[in-house]
Each structure stands twice: as structure tokens, then as C-alpha cells.
Design an enzyme around this catalytic site. Structure first.
Site, PDB file in Angstrom:
ATOM      1  N   LYS A 235       6.539  49.127  40.660  1.00 37.92           N
ATOM      2  CA  LYS A 235       6.292  48.656  41.718  1.00 37.92           C
ATOM      3  C   LYS A 235       7.207  49.783  42.785  1.00 37.92           C
ATOM      4  O   LYS A 235       8.204  49.977  42.427  1.00 37.92           O
ATOM      5  CB  LYS A 235       6.665  47.084  42.193  1.00 37.92           C
ATOM      6  CG  LYS A 235       6.084  46.245  41.083  1.00 37.92           C
ATOM      7  CD  LYS A 235       4.753  46.281  41.262  1.00 37.92           C
ATOM      8  CE  LYS A 235       3.968  45.230  40.079  1.00 37.92           C
ATOM      9  NZ  LYS A 235       2.767  45.553  39.722  1.00 37.92           N
ATOM     10  N   ASP A 236       6.788  49.605  43.911  1.00 41.53           N
ATOM     11  CA  ASP A 236       7.470  50.299  45.187  1.00 41.53           C
ATOM     12  C   ASP A 236       8.737  50.266  45.220  1.00 41.53           C
ATOM     13  O   ASP A 236       9.191  49.023  45.124  1.00 41.53           O
ATOM     14  CB  ASP A 236       6.561  50.164  46.401  1.00 41.53           C
ATOM     15  CG  ASP A 236       7.038  51.109  47.614  1.00 41.53           C
ATOM     16  OD1 ASP A 236       7.615  52.300  47.082  1.00 41.53           O
ATOM     17  OD2 ASP A 236       7.108  50.778  48.536  1.00 41.53           O
TER      18      ASP A 236
END
Length: 699
Positions: A235-236
Site C-alpha cells: 500500500k502507498d
């Protein structure tokens, strides 16, 4: 070759679906403005809802039930009975018996002493492929390859632990080395009760940290290595995200106890499961994105654009933010990929190591690159180069051992990273093809020669299949692991067939614009039969690359050896909701996170909100986001979609009055894997989503 800054137009991102005017809005002004919740294979959105371990009775059974190693391992082998029966029907009694003995040796002895298992000679390649697939799908801790059989016409499948240590000298040992010498770090788990599954699954909540960084912190606290963890996708970093994670043979009570010491990270929602997670085991992500500082000629413009995004979607481009897909420095990653396809090894190495404009803010990196450029002193450069520059260090260390061997230096880069150079060039071609499709044929109708996924059973009209078929070296297939709001670049609808749209299809109205797909170039894809196909070949020709012939014999850097895949051109956000918010204090979060909701509903002893005053100084980058000092802000769950909400403000903020209010647009939607939320935002704003551009809006 180099360019100052990579702009969207440089990588083929140039079109929009709607003709509506854009407006000003700041993306990720605060990282709590970008919330990502994983969506599992069953379509359930993953939330952090509890920080507590399971009931004490369950924990006690884990802690107090003692079995010796051989007893627990016998149970492990017994659990493979059904798989062994399936393997027997595939490979016969003899090989099934050998496999059972092989598994017994793994579970009862020293892993390093277990010799590889060589199955019976097999001259049928399709049957060998089926065996490879069986192991890949059912025994994640084993790898297979093909070795020569007793005579020239036969080959044998070799089975071994997923190991790349010095004792493994097989054909693919260098490739295996990157995967670790054991499937899991099993220290401290010799006695594990038979009534408890071997994997602890939990929900990982993190703020302003990427997935690997967060798991590295947890692993260090537990005293285990990172390979013990499994997850479906990264995930970012600049976001608040929640995702599922598994860890091998760890107690929930022990992992839960870390919450008191974790900063910017929380773990919860524990349960024990039979299998660990692997990349790709998700259906998508749920995004809650808040655009701050929204300015438009009227609110009607904002509302019309938001409604249009929900109805028509966006062009499914590969975005700039997904590093290292296109890179952020002066040497875009796809240009390195082009050099690899041409076989220009020294140029590719130079492009990786040379000074670049993007390093100007990082003095140590810029200094090290310039030092190497001027001196060619490898040892001196390695002493200066930060350890997190994995590709650069790998190249230099290999050149130190083998001066001038540029191919080997490139192969020394970890496979997931070096293959990203290849995939970035594929993405570059795909983006340009998608723009050409929109420019020539619009965004409303399927046209003759488009590609679509076949909706019927395969017939004579079918001309292609999505995704790679496993061959004799299938154990070494690339696993993409990119860090952004997209989890990983998975093969889309890998069991569906692909066909070219015919006049009959158009007359019958079988397909809509949402069905149109385009290929990621490779050896097993087909191209549209309309004008869109030409852009692939024209761009490749311009880069002196052939999409049908290879100019060198290094397979992994050959466009003809890359399988290829397909990707939808247009994507609608799923379960799209939006609302306009009014706020006065730009330092306050506008949306409650999962952790906010837990703390609000049930304060937990010993767990302070991230960013509390006693946090370590080096972690105070959070700048009061999610602190409990102000109002926890979120629109009522019953708020009507699209209605304007005025948020409560902290009365202590000086000068707060109605004239100070700013507008924010809050959106919630789900996207499948390999789709980029930033491209949905681009469709709204009609401006670049580059980090550099949005930094200027914050100033």
C-alpha cells in the site's frame, strides 16, 4: 536521453473521458486525506476494528499445549493427505510415495540436509506443466524446475525447498537466492499445538509508512525475519491504510502486545488460519480520498464532474506515482527498460548510476553519483551510497567482482526491481495505445477491431488467451510488488479468452465500451486489428525495438520472452460516493480513520493515538494528524450522497469565521487491483497528478 522531470504526457497520459472543465484541488495535502482499505477475495473491506488478542482460553491452548517436534510435524504431513491423493492421480503411486517421504524429511529433519526430490522421467511437456502448476498452487514452500532425464528424449522435474543457499547449485539457484533459504523464519516455533492453525492473520493499520517498512518494524520487535510475513499487496506510503497480513507461528497475544510500542502502526483483528497470504490474494482496494483547497468557477462544476466520474469512470492509465514504474528523476524507468530490450547493457548500467536531477534534494545520493561518474571508484562510491539504493549497490558490487560484465551486474539487481524496468516499458506503450484509442475512436462505443474478453465459451473466433501459461520454468515467474494505491500488477481475469470484435458482434450489440481492452506487449498477446495496433510498433521502432524479434539472447530482458497480458481501457469506480465539506483549519483531519473510531468508541489502555506528545521526536512528522486534541470529524453516516456538509471547527483556532472556510471534496470508491486512484482524480481535476505539481499547490 534524460529529461528534467517526468510529465504525464511523456509516458502517454494525455486524454480524458469527459469534456467538463477541471478545477483546483490538492491531492494528499495531508496523508490522512488518502485512506486505503484492502478488499479481500470475498469482497469484504478490511478494517481495523479491534486491537485485542483472541480470548485467553484460546491463547492458553497455544501456550500450554506442548508437543514435541516429531509429533507436530507428523500432524503436518497428515494434513497433506488430500493433496498427496491428488498428486497420486496426476503423477502415479511411485512419485506420490516419494513426495510423501520428501515431506516427512522436511518436517522431521534439518531443512538443509534434505536432498532435492527428482520425479520419474517424463517426456510429455504438457504433463510436466501440469505438475509444475500443482506444486505452485499447493506447496508454496517448494519450488520446481526441469532437469535432464536418463536419456536424451526425457526430462525430470526436480522438487526442492524454496531455497537459494550455497548448497543449491541447480540451474536456477541464482534466481532462487533472492527468495530466502526457508519458506518461513520458524525460530521459536518448534512446539506448536495441532489444534491451532500455523498462521496468525491480523489487520495491519499504518500511517505514512510503506508495507515493507511497517512489517520490518514488527519483525524486529518479534525477532523474526521479514519472510515470515505474507500479504496480498503493498500500500502507498503517504496514506493511511489497512490490510491483511499473515505471520508464521506467532501468538496473537504477543503480536497484540506490540501496540503499546508501535508508532504509526497498529495491529488487530487476530485469527489463526491454515495458509499464509501471498501477493495477489485480494480483489481491490477501497479508497477514501479528500481533495482540499477545492476552487472552481461554481460548486455546480464540482458536482457535475463528480457525478460524471461515477457514471463514466476514467481512462485506466498506469500512473506516474507508482514508483519505480516511470521514475521521478531525470532518467525515467521505462527508458532503462528500452535499453535492456535493445541489449545495450552498459548504457542501462550508466542510466542507473549516473547523476540525475531528482537527486538534488538528497545531497548524499547526488554526491555519491557524481563521485562515481568522475572517478569510477567503485569501493569509494559504495561507502557513500545509501543502503536503500538497492539497484545501484547491487550493480556496483557485481562490477567490483566482475569488471565490465554489465549483463551480470544488471542481473544482480533483485528480480522484482530489475523486471520493473521491463514492465515500465510495456506500460509506456500501453498508455500511448490507450490515448490513441480515445483520440481515434472516442469513449462511447466499441469499434471494429477492438479487443474484448470473450463472453461466450471459447469458439473458433477466439484468437488469444489472457495471462501466461506455465512452462517448465514457471517457478520463476515475476511477482510484481509495487508501492502505491495499486496493490500489484496482476494478470486481469486470467482465465478469460480474448477476441477481436467483428461486424457481427457490433450488429448484435454484444459488447460495450467498458469491455474494451488493450494488450501489454509480449509473446502471447494479440493486438487490435484497427489503427491502435500501429502505435505499439511505431513507438517501439522509434526506440529501435522489435516487438516480434529479439536482438540478444538474455531471455528476461527480451520482449519476445515476456508473456504479456491485457488491461481494460476504461474503469468505473465501484460504489462511488462523494460529498462537499467545508473546513477552516487545514491542520485538522477531515475524515475518521479506523484507529480514530476505535479510540473514540473504546479508549484502550496503553495505546496512545499516533502523534501524541510523548512520541519520539524522529516520528513527529505526523503534525498532529489524528491527535485527540480536536474534534473527531466525519459526516454522519446517514448523510445524503452529494450533499454539502459544514464540519465542526475547533473554537481555539484564531480568526475562524465563515469567511475563512475552504471547500474539500471527499470521495469513497472501490477499484480492482492494478487500477490507480490517482488516475480517477486526474479525470476530475483535468491537471497533472504528479507529486511535484501538487507540492506547488501546497506552497
Amino acid at each position: 536521453m534524460a529529461m528534467k522531470t517526468v510529465e504525464e504526457s511523456h509516458v502517454g497520459i494525455s486524454c480524458y473521458i469527459s469534456n467538463l472543465p477541471g478545477f483546483r484541488g490538492v491531492l494528499k495535502q495531508r496523508y490522512s486525506d488518502f485512506i486505503v482499505n484492502e478488499v479481500d477475495r470475498d469482497g469484504q473491506v478490511v478494517h481495523l476494528s479491534s486491537l485485542d488478542a483472541p480470548p485467553e482460553e484460546e491463547q492458553r491452548s497455544v501456550q500450554e499445549t506442548g508437543t514435541n517436534t516429531s509429533e507436530s510435524d507428523t500432524t503436518t504431513v497428515t494434513s497433506y493427505a488430500a493433496l498427496l491423493d491428488s498428486f497420486k492421480s496426476l503423477a502415479g503411486d511411485s512419485d506420490a510415495g516419494c513426495l510423501e517421504e520428501f515431506l516427512n524429511q522436511i518436517n522431521t529433519g534439518d531443512d538443509k540436509s534434505v536432498a532435492p526430490l527428482v520425479l520419474s522421467p517424463d517426456s510429455n511437456k504438457s504433463h510436466r506443466t501440469a505438475v509444475h502448476k500443482f506444486f505452485k498452487g499447493n506447496f508454496k514452500f517448494l519450488v520446481t524446475d526441469t532437469v535432464d532425464g536418463p536419456d536424451a528424449s526425457s526430462k525430470c522435474i526436480r522438487v526442492r525447498l524454496n531455497s537459494g543457499g550455497p548448497n543449491n547449485n541447480g540451474r536456477n539457484s541464482k534466481k532462487r537466492k533472492e527468495r530466502g533459504d526457508k519458506p518461513f523464519d520458524s525460530r521459536g516455533s518448534k512446539s506448536w499445538p495441532e489444534n491451532v492453525e500455523k498462521f496468525l492473520r491480523f489487520h495491519l493499520y499504518k500511517e505514512n509508512k510503506d508495507t515493507q517498512e511497517a512489517l520490518g518494524v514488527i519483525g524486529k520487535m518479534l525477532g523474526i525475519q521479514s519472510r515470515s510475513f505474507g500479504f496480498a499487496g503493498t500500500k502507498d506510503k503517504r496514506a493511511v491504510s489497512t490490510q491483511r497480513v499473515t505471520v508464521y507461528k506467532q501468538l496473537a497475544s504477543r503480536v497484540a502486545s506490540l501496540n503499546e510500542r508501535l508508532f504509526g502502526i497498529k495491529v488487530g483483528d487476530f485469527c489463526y488460519v491454515n495458509e499464509g497470504l501471498v501477493l495477489g490474494q485480494l480483489s481491490g482496494n477501497r479508497f477514501t480520498i479528500t481533495l482540499r483547497g477545492v476552487v472552481a468557477d461554481s460548486e455546480d462544476t464540482i458536482k457535475a464532474s463528480a457525478d460524471a466520474l461515477g457514471r463514466h469512470g476514467f481512462i485506466n492509465y498506469f500512473g506516474l506515482q507508482v514508483l519505480p514504474r516511470f521514475g521521478s528523476g531525470s532518467v525515467p524507468t521505462h527508458l532503462i527498460g528500452a535499453a535492456l530490450f535493445r541489449g545495450e547493457w552498459e548504457l542501462a548500467v550508466d542510466m542507473i548510476l549516473d547523476p540525475r536531477d531528482g537527486d538534488i534534494l538528497f545531497h548524499a545520493i547526488a554526491k555519491a553519483r557524481k563521485y562515481y561518474k568522475d572517478s569510477k571508484d567503485i569501493e569509494g562510491t559504495l561507502r557513500q551510497l545509501p543502503r536503500y539504493l538497492v539497484a545501484e549497490r547491487a550493480v556496483l558490487q557485481n562490477l567490483k567482482k566482475s569488471p565490465g560484465n554489465y549483463v551480470q551486474a544488471l542481473k544482480a539487481i533483485p528480480r522484482t526491481l530489475r523486471m520493473m524496468y521491463v514492465h515500465s516499458y510495456q506500460s509506456f506503450l500501453w498508455n500511448h495505445a490507450a490515448s490513441t484509442r480515445v483520440q481515434k475512436y472516442g469513449t462511447e462505443q466499441v469499434v471494429l477491431g477492438d479487443l474484448v474478453y470473450c463472453k461466450e465459451n471459447p469458439t473458433g473466433k477466439v484468437t488469444g488467451i489472457v495471462g501466461p501459461e506455465c512452462d517448465d520454468d514457471c517457478g520463476d515467474r515475476y511477482d510484481s510488488n509495487i508501492e502505491e494505491e495499486v496493490s500489484e500488477d496482476t494478470q486481469e481475469e486470467s482465465n478469460n479468452y480474448v477476441k477481436v470484435v467483428t461486424a457481427e458482434d457490433l450488429n448484435l450489440g454484444c459488447y460495450t465500451i467498458e469491455d474494451v481492452i488493450l494488450p501489454m506487449p509480449g509473446s502471447r498477446v494479440i493486438y487490435p486489428t484497427n489503427d491502435v495496433a500501429k502505435v505499439y510498433h511505431d513507438l517501439a521502432d522509434k526506440d529501435r525495438i522489435s516487438l516480434t524479434e529479439c536482438v540478444h539472447n538474455v531471455k528476461e530482458f527480451s520482449i519476445t520472452n515476456v508473456t504479456g497480458s491485457y488491461r481494460r481501457v476504461f474503469q468505473k469506480p465501484i460504489n462511488f460516493e462523494w460529498e462537499l465539506l467545508k473546513y477552516a483549519d487545514s491542520t485538522k483531519p477531515l475524515v475518521e480513520t479506523d484507529l480514530d473510531k476505535i479510540i473514540k468508541s473504546k479508549p484502550v489502555n496503553g495505546v496512545r493515538p499516533v502523534g501524541a506528545p510523548d512520541a519520539k521526536k524522529e516520528d513527529n512528522t505526523r503534525e498532529l494528524e489524528n491527535s485527540n486534541d480536536g474534534a473527531n470529524i466525519e459526516a454522519d453516516d446517514n448523510e445524503i450522497e452529494g450533499e454539502e456538509v459544514i464540519l465542526p471547527q475547533d473554537e481555539s483556532v484564531s480568526g475562524t469565521n465563515s469567511q475563512d472556510f475552504q471547500t474539500a471534496l471527499k470521495m469513497s470508491f472501490t477499484l480492482p487491483t492494478s487500477c490507480y486512484a490517482t488516475m480517477a482524480i486526474r479525470e476530475l481535476l483535468k491537471t497533472s497528478t504528479s507529486v511535484a505539481y501538487h507540492k506547488t499547490l501546497n506552497q
